[in-house]
Design a protein around this motif. Structure first.
Motif, PDB file in Angstrom:
ATOM      1  N   LEU A  46      -5.586   6.828  -0.310  1.00 33.86           N
ATOM      2  CA  LEU A  46      -6.646   6.400   0.606  1.00 33.86           C
ATOM      3  C   LEU A  46      -6.052   5.655   1.795  1.00 33.86           C
ATOM      4  CD1 LEU A  46      -9.552   6.002   1.518  1.00 33.86           C
ATOM      5  CD2 LEU A  46      -9.701   4.056  -0.079  1.00 33.86           C
ATOM      6  N   VAL A  47      -5.123   4.735   1.539  1.00 38.27           N
ATOM      7  CA  VAL A  47      -4.483   3.992   2.624  1.00 38.27           C
ATOM      8  C   VAL A  47      -3.805   4.962   3.592  1.00 38.27           C
ATOM      9  CG1 VAL A  47      -2.597   2.392   3.167  1.00 38.27           C
ATOM     10  CG2 VAL A  47      -4.227   1.831   1.348  1.00 38.27           C
ATOM     11  N   HIS A  48      -3.123   5.949   3.068  1.00 38.16           N
ATOM     12  CA  HIS A  48      -2.453   6.935   3.926  1.00 38.16           C
ATOM     13  C   HIS A  48      -3.465   7.701   4.781  1.00 38.16           C
ATOM     14  CE1 HIS A  48       0.341   9.941   5.352  1.00 38.16           C
ATOM     15  NE2 HIS A  48      -0.501  10.868   4.925  1.00 38.16           N
ATOM     16  N   ALA A  49      -4.532   8.174   4.175  1.00 41.03           N
ATOM     17  CA  ALA A  49      -5.547   8.938   4.913  1.00 41.03           C
ATOM     18  C   ALA A  49      -6.188   8.069   5.998  1.00 41.03           C
ATOM     19  CB  ALA A  49      -6.612   9.473   3.954  1.00 41.03           C
ATOM     20  N   TRP A  68     -15.157   3.517   6.670  1.00 35.53           N
ATOM     21  CA  TRP A  68     -14.748   3.750   5.290  1.00 35.53           C
ATOM     22  C   TRP A  68     -13.757   2.689   4.822  1.00 35.53           C
ATOM     23  CZ3 TRP A  68     -17.532   6.296   2.106  1.00 35.53           C
ATOM     24  CH2 TRP A  68     -18.348   7.327   2.572  1.00 35.53           C
ATOM     25  N   LEU A  69     -12.924   2.195   5.719  1.00 35.74           N
ATOM     26  CA  LEU A  69     -12.010   1.114   5.368  1.00 35.74           C
ATOM     27  C   LEU A  69     -12.815  -0.114   4.942  1.00 35.74           C
ATOM     28  CD1 LEU A  69      -8.858   0.152   7.420  1.00 35.74           C
ATOM     29  CD2 LEU A  69     -10.168  -1.509   6.139  1.00 35.74           C
ATOM     30  N   ARG A  70     -13.815  -0.458   5.750  1.00 40.02           N
ATOM     31  CA  ARG A  70     -14.650  -1.619   5.427  1.00 40.02           C
ATOM     32  C   ARG A  70     -15.431  -1.399   4.126  1.00 40.02           C
ATOM     33  NH1 ARG A  70     -16.437  -0.524  10.311  1.00 40.02           N
ATOM     34  NH2 ARG A  70     -18.606  -0.596   9.671  1.00 40.02           N
ATOM     35  N   LEU A  71     -16.026  -0.215   3.977  1.00 38.36           N
ATOM     36  CA  LEU A  71     -16.830   0.059   2.784  1.00 38.36           C
ATOM     37  C   LEU A  71     -15.996   0.044   1.507  1.00 38.36           C
ATOM     38  CD1 LEU A  71     -19.130   2.965   4.037  1.00 38.36           C
ATOM     39  CD2 LEU A  71     -19.834   0.636   3.464  1.00 38.36           C
ATOM     40  N   SER A  72     -14.801   0.592   1.577  1.00 39.15           N
ATOM     41  CA  SER A  72     -13.972   0.715   0.372  1.00 39.15           C
ATOM     42  C   SER A  72     -13.229  -0.567   0.027  1.00 39.15           C
ATOM     43  CB  SER A  72     -12.985   1.871   0.518  1.00 39.15           C
ATOM     44  OG  SER A  72     -12.076   1.635   1.575  1.00 39.15           O
ATOM     45  N   SER A  73     -13.105  -1.478   0.985  1.00 40.90           N
ATOM     46  CA  SER A  73     -12.276  -2.663   0.755  1.00 40.90           C
ATOM     47  C   SER A  73     -12.806  -3.585  -0.344  1.00 40.90           C
ATOM     48  CB  SER A  73     -12.097  -3.447   2.053  1.00 40.90           C
ATOM     49  OG  SER A  73     -13.316  -4.010   2.482  1.00 40.90           O
ATOM     50  N   GLY A  74     -14.094  -3.561  -0.596  1.00 36.38           N
ATOM     51  CA  GLY A  74     -14.640  -4.391  -1.667  1.00 36.38           C
ATOM     52  C   GLY A  74     -14.139  -3.974  -3.035  1.00 36.38           C
ATOM     53  N   TYR A  76     -11.522  -1.656  -3.389  1.00 35.21           N
ATOM     54  CA  TYR A  76     -10.105  -1.305  -3.278  1.00 35.21           C
ATOM     55  C   TYR A  76      -9.450  -2.180  -2.208  1.00 35.21           C
ATOM     56  CZ  TYR A  76     -12.201   2.605  -5.703  1.00 35.21           C
ATOM     57  OH  TYR A  76     -12.917   3.364  -6.583  1.00 35.21           O
ATOM     58  N   PRO A  77      -9.195  -3.440  -2.540  1.00 37.90           N
ATOM     59  CA  PRO A  77      -8.726  -4.393  -1.529  1.00 37.90           C
ATOM     60  C   PRO A  77      -7.375  -4.050  -0.905  1.00 37.90           C
ATOM     61  CG  PRO A  77      -8.709  -5.379  -3.725  1.00 37.90           C
ATOM     62  CD  PRO A  77      -9.376  -4.045  -3.849  1.00 37.90           C
ATOM     63  N   GLN A  78      -6.613  -3.170  -1.519  1.00 38.30           N
ATOM     64  CA  GLN A  78      -5.320  -2.777  -0.949  1.00 38.30           C
ATOM     65  C   GLN A  78      -5.485  -2.177   0.454  1.00 38.30           C
ATOM     66  OE1 GLN A  78      -2.918  -0.210  -3.444  1.00 38.30           O
ATOM     67  NE2 GLN A  78      -1.598   0.356  -1.751  1.00 38.30           N
TER      68      GLN A  78
END
Length: 142
Positions: A46-49, A68-74, A76-78
């Motif tokens: 995910l980080v790569h994409a 998507w970065l903001r939504l997923s960070s909760g 997937y904090p990486q």
């Protein structure tokens, strides 16, 4: 993390991509998010994409990638490590993209990046960062 489903998100987000040849960059992000949700992917993928979409993506790609970065960070904090990384990118356009979302970053990352971006060597980046800082300050006073 709630989504409306992989295919629905792809259909909706793809409509905002200006250059049709770049849709794949955004689809890769959506697939990476949903692969994680389905226990088929990894945070590194995910980080790569997200990194590719933010650095190489044009209009409609990077804005949705940041969403998507903001939504997923909760969950997937990486992925949050991307903000400081991208804020130091050699290309001003990438730093500008980060500055656009400064007001929506978690408090610690906001504090870390706000002074850096408001003093960026690119006036475009610095101006955007100052505007986003002002917005965040206005919201906190309300």
């Amino acid at each position: 993390m709630f989504t409306f489903g992989r295919e629905h998100e792809k259909r909706c987000d793809s409509k905002y991509v200006r250059n049709p040849s770049q849709v794949v960059l955004l689809l890769n992000v959506i697939d990476a998010v949903h692969d994680l949700l389905e226990d088929k992917g990894s945070e590194d993928h995910l980080v790569h994409a997200l990194r590719v979409a933010m650095t190489d993506g044009g209009a409609g790609v990077w804005e949705n990638a940041a969403k998507w970065l903001r939504l997923s960070s909760g969950d997937y904090p990486q992925v949050l490590k991307l903000w400081p990384e991208l804020a130091q990118h050699p290309k001003a356009d990438v730093r500008f993209k980060v500055a656009c979302f400064l007001d929506e970053m978690p408090r610690g990352i906001f504090a870390e990046l706000s002074s850096q971006l408001t003093q960026d060597k690119s006036s475009k980046v610095a101006t955007m960062a100052n505007a986003r800082m002002d917005e965040r300050n206005e919201r906190s006073r309300s």
